[in-house]
Design a protein around this motif. Structure first.
Motif, short mmCIF file in Angstrom:
data_model
loop_
_atom_site.label_atom_id
_atom_site.label_comp_id
_atom_site.label_asym_id
_atom_site.label_seq_id
_atom_site.Cartn_x
_atom_site.Cartn_y
_atom_site.Cartn_z
N SER A 156 4.98 -3.26 -7.18
CA SER A 156 3.67 -2.59 -7.22
C SER A 156 3.63 -1.58 -8.36
O SER A 156 2.62 -1.47 -9.07
CB SER A 156 3.39 -1.87 -5.89
N ASP A 178 5.18 4.59 1.97
CA ASP A 178 5.53 5.91 2.46
C ASP A 178 6.25 5.83 3.81
O ASP A 178 7.25 6.50 4.04
CB ASP A 178 4.26 6.75 2.59
N ILE A 229 7.92 -2.36 -3.57
CA ILE A 229 7.45 -1.07 -4.10
C ILE A 229 7.56 -1.06 -5.63
O ILE A 229 6.62 -0.72 -6.33
CB ILE A 229 8.23 0.12 -3.49
N TYR A 285 8.18 8.45 -8.23
CA TYR A 285 7.10 7.48 -8.04
C TYR A 285 6.05 8.01 -7.06
O TYR A 285 4.88 7.67 -7.14
CB TYR A 285 7.64 6.14 -7.54
N PHE A 286 6.53 8.87 -6.14
CA PHE A 286 5.61 9.32 -5.07
C PHE A 286 4.97 10.67 -5.41
O PHE A 286 5.45 11.42 -6.20
CB PHE A 286 6.38 9.40 -3.75
N SER A 334 0.85 -1.19 0.00
CA SER A 334 0.00 0.00 0.00
C SER A 334 0.88 1.25 0.00
O SER A 334 1.99 1.23 0.53
CB SER A 334 -0.90 0.00 1.23
N LYS A 335 0.38 2.31 -0.60
CA LYS A 335 1.12 3.58 -0.65
C LYS A 335 1.50 4.01 0.76
O LYS A 335 2.57 4.56 1.00
CB LYS A 335 0.25 4.66 -1.30
N ASN A 336 0.59 3.74 1.68
CA ASN A 336 0.79 4.10 3.08
C ASN A 336 2.01 3.39 3.66
O ASN A 336 2.89 3.99 4.29
CB ASN A 336 -0.48 3.72 3.87
#
Lengths: 269, 269
Positions: free
Chosen positions: A122, A79, A119, A268-269, A74-76
């Motif tokens: 994904s 991060d 990451i 990417y972010f 998950s992005k979370n």
């Protein structure tokens, strides 16, 4: 076998076999349980996988259908990991003569490598790649971590031919930063004609090495479907030889004199 | 949270964090469950892990105690895997000029690499190592696979110094088979003085490279606690420079003219 035991067994099985399709009858036989029980197990696993942010179980309908585990971070979670990684990287003792940054310890930590691999996996989830391609030496662990999640093989380009590779294809390329002519070598039998590949490397400055890898892939009639670099150097955009890529980190300041190093998240972010 | 969900979450957590010790209260808080429930969960997971042959949960008593997942691959599973690997290797099209064997595809397959890593990790389970050490290029994936299971970092020896390594220690050594003088280089800051290391490589012929790695480890005052090679060459015992090692495979015949290749299990089995 009880449901509780089955859940442990099936969780392990899906985690070990990402992206592979398994039919319901396969599990029915494996665990000697009713189809309805297995279905319920899968719902529980799917729910929990989503809950802890490691992906999901996807059902493919039809005669050739079944269930597959599609991992994703998950992005979370990604991060959270990046914050930790950046803090680790912004240690001034990493600065080497010439403004280079020591990263070998991070690239040697399986924990970090696995997360980075997740990451990238994904990021490239939607790409239907046949191989992850990298060049010796530092990109190798990253390439394996990505390949493990995507369940495809790794192909390693070498700097020098070796007798254990058989016949090879080699190209010369110009290193972007040092302007030196360098060589890349790849075993002829390592990639099938017309394959789709993802290129992974640890660092990109002017992009000469990545550009060389793209040229070598053309020799194999392979299609480069994605390019992932862990870190990119500061302010190289103008001269950069590669335009489309995914970076997780970007160095924005590496100052030997001031003993300062600043890193931010990549594109990417 | 229901037991069923907890079991999925905890199974994933233990598999992701091998060899690390976690206290019971950690899980009690994490899953908001009673101590007795968590204890029962652990019994179920431990039982199933043993049942499917992937290791066990070990309880460490005392104030600093807790539970850790000790992975191991049962001899039975390892044996099953070796049969498959040997069949794959005994394909005559792998024979290269000079009697070498093409193995890069196998070393590029994350599935194979992970299993090989688990076997080595089981072999070196009792060794209290701080690092897995290998030399570029082909040993790298194996080293990571072992390190992942043992939860320790990887250190990569290079053939050439690189500016991103900082100050390095280098040695010259004589390659056993070619009798050429070669160089190995390792970043000074990569290994702490007095560390315990395991050496891993893909192939050993006369053992010159492994011997060089041992010498380099002496320069770091590191103790070599184990040596693992995926494959060893046939009939080199007499001249071999390394005596104590663990091999998984042994080539017993590689005949270019007869187009024949025969492989058996190494000294680990």
């Amino acid at each position: 076998m009880k449901r509780s035991e089955r859940l442990v067994g099936m969780t392990h099985f899906f985690l070990e076999n990402p992206k592979q399709l398994f039919s319901l009858p396969f599990f029915v036989e494996q665990y000697d349980a009713a189809k309805s029980s297995i279905s319920e197990d899968m719902d529980i696993i799917d729910g929990m996988f989503k809950n802890i942010g490691i992906g999901e179980l996807v059902t493919v309908a039809g005669a050739a259908g079944g269930v597959q585990y599609i991992p994703s971070l998950s992005k979370n979670q990604a991060d959270h990991f990046m914050t930790d990684l950046i803090e680790h990287l912004e240690d001034p003792s990493r600065i080497l003569p010439g403004g280079y940054v020591y990263m070998s310890d991070i690239l040697g930590e399986p924990k970090y490598i696995r997360e980075i691999g997740k990451i990238f996996a994904s990021a490239f989830q939607s790409v239907n790649a046949d191989y992850v391609v990298t060049v010796a030496t530092k990109g190798i662990p990253l390439a394996y971590a990505v390949a493990q999640v995507l369940d495809i093989p790794v192909v390693i380009i070498r700097r020098d031919p070796k007798v254990t590779e058989g016949s090879t294809v080699s190209i010369n390329y110009v290193s972007g930063s040092s302007r030196k002519i360098q060589t890349m070598v790849l075993a002829k039998r390592s990639i099938k004609e017309g394959s789709n590949v993802i290129i992974v490397d640890d660092f990109m400055k002017a992009g000469g090495t990545i550009h060389g890898m793209i040229s070598l892939m053309h020799e194999f009639n392979a299609n480069v479907q994605g390019i992932g670099v862990l870190a990119e150097a500061e302010d190289e955009e103008e001269d950069r030889k590669v335009e489309q890529y995914t970076s997780l980190l970007k160095f924005i300041e590496v100052n030997e004199d001031k003993h300062a190093i600043r890193v931010k998240r990549g594109n990417y972010f």
